[in-house]
Write a protein that holds these residues in place. Structure first.
Motif, PDB file in Angstrom:
ATOM      1  N   ASP A   4      30.717  45.253  55.045  1.00 25.27           N
ATOM      2  CA  ASP A   4      29.922  46.110  55.650  1.00 25.27           C
ATOM      3  C   ASP A   4      30.510  47.950  54.534  1.00 25.27           C
ATOM      4  OD1 ASP A   4      28.694  49.595  55.761  1.00 25.27           O
ATOM      5  OD2 ASP A   4      28.410  48.887  57.751  1.00 25.27           O
ATOM      6  N   PHE A   5      29.755  47.686  53.365  1.00 28.41           N
ATOM      7  CA  PHE A   5      30.002  48.305  52.479  1.00 28.41           C
ATOM      8  C   PHE A   5      30.428  50.373  52.402  1.00 28.41           C
ATOM      9  CE2 PHE A   5      28.450  45.083  50.373  1.00 28.41           C
ATOM     10  CZ  PHE A   5      29.761  45.171  49.032  1.00 28.41           C
ATOM     11  N   GLU A   6      29.516  50.957  53.992  1.00 28.78           N
ATOM     12  CA  GLU A   6      30.349  51.626  53.556  1.00 28.78           C
ATOM     13  C   GLU A   6      31.176  51.994  55.144  1.00 28.78           C
ATOM     14  OE1 GLU A   6      26.090  52.277  55.088  1.00 28.78           O
ATOM     15  OE2 GLU A   6      25.095  52.796  53.798  1.00 28.78           O
ATOM     16  N   LYS A   7      31.621  51.086  55.413  1.00 32.76           N
ATOM     17  CA  LYS A   7      33.212  51.306  56.128  1.00 32.76           C
ATOM     18  C   LYS A   7      34.134  50.643  56.108  1.00 32.76           C
ATOM     19  CE  LYS A   7      29.900  51.204  60.415  1.00 32.76           C
ATOM     20  NZ  LYS A   7      29.914  50.402  61.663  1.00 32.76           N
ATOM     21  N   THR A   8      34.516  49.951  54.506  1.00 37.41           N
ATOM     22  CA  THR A   8      35.391  49.152  54.473  1.00 37.41           C
ATOM     23  C   THR A   8      35.929  49.383  52.874  1.00 37.41           C
ATOM     24  OG1 THR A   8      34.792  47.656  56.392  1.00 37.41           O
ATOM     25  CG2 THR A   8      36.132  46.639  54.392  1.00 37.41           C
ATOM     26  N   LEU A   9      36.911  49.879  52.530  1.00 32.76           N
ATOM     27  CA  LEU A   9      37.278  49.671  51.102  1.00 32.76           C
ATOM     28  C   LEU A   9      37.365  48.335  50.866  1.00 32.76           C
ATOM     29  CD1 LEU A   9      38.253  51.401  48.484  1.00 32.76           C
ATOM     30  CD2 LEU A   9      40.534  50.886  49.130  1.00 32.76           C
ATOM     31  N   LEU A  10      36.848  48.409  49.430  1.00 34.87           N
ATOM     32  CA  LEU A  10      37.078  47.286  48.519  1.00 34.87           C
ATOM     33  C   LEU A  10      37.816  46.819  47.374  1.00 34.87           C
ATOM     34  CD1 LEU A  10      35.108  44.301  47.891  1.00 34.87           C
ATOM     35  CD2 LEU A  10      33.932  44.787  46.621  1.00 34.87           C
ATOM     36  N   PRO A  11      39.037  46.394  47.268  1.00 35.10           N
ATOM     37  CA  PRO A  11      39.910  45.997  46.798  1.00 35.10           C
ATOM     38  C   PRO A  11      39.515  44.752  45.685  1.00 35.10           C
ATOM     39  CG  PRO A  11      40.571  44.884  48.593  1.00 35.10           C
ATOM     40  CD  PRO A  11      39.278  45.790  48.967  1.00 35.10           C
ATOM     41  N   LYS A  12      39.716  45.358  44.318  1.00 43.28           N
ATOM     42  CA  LYS A  12      39.979  44.679  43.010  1.00 43.28           C
ATOM     43  C   LYS A  12      40.204  42.615  42.829  1.00 43.28           C
ATOM     44  CE  LYS A  12      40.991  44.473  38.514  1.00 43.28           C
ATOM     45  NZ  LYS A  12      41.492  44.508  36.677  1.00 43.28           N
ATOM     46  N   PRO A  13      39.703  42.262  43.062  1.00 41.85           N
ATOM     47  CA  PRO A  13      40.237  40.378  43.154  1.00 41.85           C
ATOM     48  C   PRO A  13      41.706  40.502  42.482  1.00 41.85           C
ATOM     49  CG  PRO A  13      37.959  40.589  41.880  1.00 41.85           C
ATOM     50  CD  PRO A  13      38.235  42.080  42.401  1.00 41.85           C
ATOM     51  N   GLU A  14      43.061  39.975  42.279  1.00 41.66           N
ATOM     52  CA  GLU A  14      43.905  39.291  41.615  1.00 41.66           C
ATOM     53  C   GLU A  14      44.117  38.012  41.893  1.00 41.66           C
ATOM     54  OE1 GLU A  14      47.315  41.602  42.291  1.00 41.66           O
ATOM     55  OE2 GLU A  14      46.317  43.767  42.715  1.00 41.66           O
ATOM     56  N   LEU A  15      44.273  37.385  40.378  1.00 38.89           N
ATOM     57  CA  LEU A  15      44.471  35.817  40.274  1.00 38.89           C
ATOM     58  C   LEU A  15      46.030  35.683  40.188  1.00 38.89           C
ATOM     59  CD1 LEU A  15      40.751  34.275  39.220  1.00 38.89           C
ATOM     60  CD2 LEU A  15      42.608  34.218  41.473  1.00 38.89           C
ATOM     61  N   PRO A  16      46.545  34.849  40.330  1.00 33.83           N
ATOM     62  CA  PRO A  16      47.717  34.524  39.378  1.00 33.83           C
ATOM     63  C   PRO A  16      47.917  33.727  38.442  1.00 33.83           C
ATOM     64  CG  PRO A  16      47.357  33.499  42.031  1.00 33.83           C
ATOM     65  CD  PRO A  16      46.706  33.691  41.721  1.00 33.83           C
ATOM     66  N   THR A  17      49.299  33.857  37.242  1.00 36.74           N
ATOM     67  CA  THR A  17      48.678  33.676  36.250  1.00 36.74           C
ATOM     68  C   THR A  17      47.916  31.863  36.155  1.00 36.74           C
ATOM     69  OG1 THR A  17      50.612  35.018  35.259  1.00 36.74           O
ATOM     70  CG2 THR A  17      49.630  33.041  33.777  1.00 36.74           C
ATOM     71  N   GLY A  18      47.013  31.972  34.953  1.00 37.90           N
ATOM     72  CA  GLY A  18      46.033  30.281  34.645  1.00 37.90           C
ATOM     73  C   GLY A  18      45.228  30.258  35.695  1.00 37.90           C
ATOM     74  N   PHE A  19      44.869  31.068  36.136  1.00 37.80           N
ATOM     75  CA  PHE A  19      43.769  31.021  36.835  1.00 37.80           C
ATOM     76  C   PHE A  19      42.620  32.096  36.192  1.00 37.80           C
ATOM     77  CE2 PHE A  19      46.820  29.486  39.640  1.00 37.80           C
ATOM     78  CZ  PHE A  19      46.014  28.488  40.190  1.00 37.80           C
ATOM     79  N   CYS A  20      41.490  32.329  36.414  1.00 33.53           N
ATOM     80  CA  CYS A  20      40.617  32.943  36.311  1.00 33.53           C
ATOM     81  C   CYS A  20      39.186  32.506  36.632  1.00 33.53           C
ATOM     82  CB  CYS A  20      40.134  32.839  34.262  1.00 33.53           C
ATOM     83  SG  CYS A  20      39.358  30.882  33.876  1.00 33.53           S
ATOM     84  N   VAL A  21      38.278  33.467  37.136  1.00 29.16           N
ATOM     85  CA  VAL A  21      37.276  33.570  37.679  1.00 29.16           C
ATOM     86  C   VAL A  21      35.847  33.379  36.301  1.00 29.16           C
ATOM     87  CG1 VAL A  21      35.031  34.933  38.927  1.00 29.16           C
ATOM     88  CG2 VAL A  21      38.051  35.064  38.913  1.00 29.16           C
ATOM     89  N   LEU A  22      34.950  32.322  36.913  1.00 29.50           N
ATOM     90  CA  LEU A  22      33.727  32.281  36.427  1.00 29.50           C
ATOM     91  C   LEU A  22      32.466  32.781  36.379  1.00 29.50           C
ATOM     92  CD1 LEU A  22      35.007  28.606  35.548  1.00 29.50           C
ATOM     93  CD2 LEU A  22      35.134  30.373  34.591  1.00 29.50           C
ATOM     94  N   HIS A  23      31.734  33.248  36.001  1.00 29.92           N
ATOM     95  CA  HIS A  23      30.629  33.669  36.306  1.00 29.92           C
ATOM     96  C   HIS A  23      29.359  32.943  36.128  1.00 29.92           C
ATOM     97  CE1 HIS A  23      31.123  38.239  36.345  1.00 29.92           C
ATOM     98  NE2 HIS A  23      32.326  37.950  35.740  1.00 29.92           N
ATOM     99  N   TRP A  24      28.536  32.490  37.273  1.00 30.22           N
ATOM    100  CA  TRP A  24      27.604  32.416  37.690  1.00 30.22           C
ATOM    101  C   TRP A  24      27.138  31.404  35.956  1.00 30.22           C
ATOM    102  CZ3 TRP A  24      25.581  27.626  39.921  1.00 30.22           C
ATOM    103  CH2 TRP A  24      24.617  27.278  39.580  1.00 30.22           C
ATOM    104  N   ASP A  25      26.609  29.936  36.739  1.00 31.51           N
ATOM    105  CA  ASP A  25      25.908  29.443  35.153  1.00 31.51           C
ATOM    106  C   ASP A  25      25.416  27.967  35.419  1.00 31.51           C
ATOM    107  OD1 ASP A  25      25.597  27.072  32.504  1.00 31.51           O
ATOM    108  OD2 ASP A  25      25.777  29.327  31.822  1.00 31.51           O
TER     109      ASP A  25
END
Length: 176
Positions: A4-25
């Protein structure tokens, strides 16, 4: 489980070195399907859901998810790994994936949080779930749900650490 976004703080995602987030394609359908198969075919989820035990059925599932009118690209991601020593090479191994769906204007649902077994317990699943939650928030969702096998204690713990709460528990028989 529900976030629930109204009740819970949303932290920033963090990845170790060598990893990356790929957006949908759309070219990511096959990697998502392969990750679903590789992550679930030999575990409890594979025992519950026969689709996860067959690579072709995982591909059909992912094609259906991506073609659905409720599919949400903004909450769908892969995580790639290039290795700590190869971050400049651009060669990525797809090691985790998640899909987002929209149930209503205010409610989304996470599907198939898949992390290859050898990459679990490294913060990858957390970054993947948080990335998806940020995607849901960006399009105005107030709540996000997901289903999790109760016996999958590491996954339940991960989701609770990300801010999900248990809503209800279902029981399913696991067949051989």
């Amino acid at each position: 489980m529900c976030f629930d976004f109204e009740k819970t703080l949303l932290p920033k995602p963090e990845l170790p070195t060598g990893f990356c987030v790929l957006h949908w394609d759309v070219s990511h359908i096959q990697p998502h399907a392969e990750l679903i198969y590789q992550s679930f075919h030999n575990d409890t989820d594979g025992a519950i859901f026969p689709t996860f035990r067959d690579n072709k059925r995982c591909l059909s599932l992912m094609q259906a998810v991506a073609a659905s009118s409720s599919f949400l690209p903004a909450a769908t991601f892969l995580i790639g790994y290039s290795g700590e020593e190869n971050t400049e090479s651009g060669l990525l191994q797809h090691i985790a994936g998640i899909q987002g769906m929209r149930h209503s204007l205010e409610t989304g649902a996470i599907q198939n949080v898949a992390v290859l077994p050898e990459f679990r317990r490294k913060g990858i699943g957390r970054a993947l779930v948080l990335s998806s939650l940020h995607g849901f928030r960006s399009i105005g969702c107030l709540k996000v749900t997901l289903e999790c096998t109760a016996e999958n204690y590491p996954a339940v713990k991960l989701y609770q650490q990300c801010g999900f709460g248990v809503v209800r528990v279902y029981h399913r028989e696991i067949l051989p």
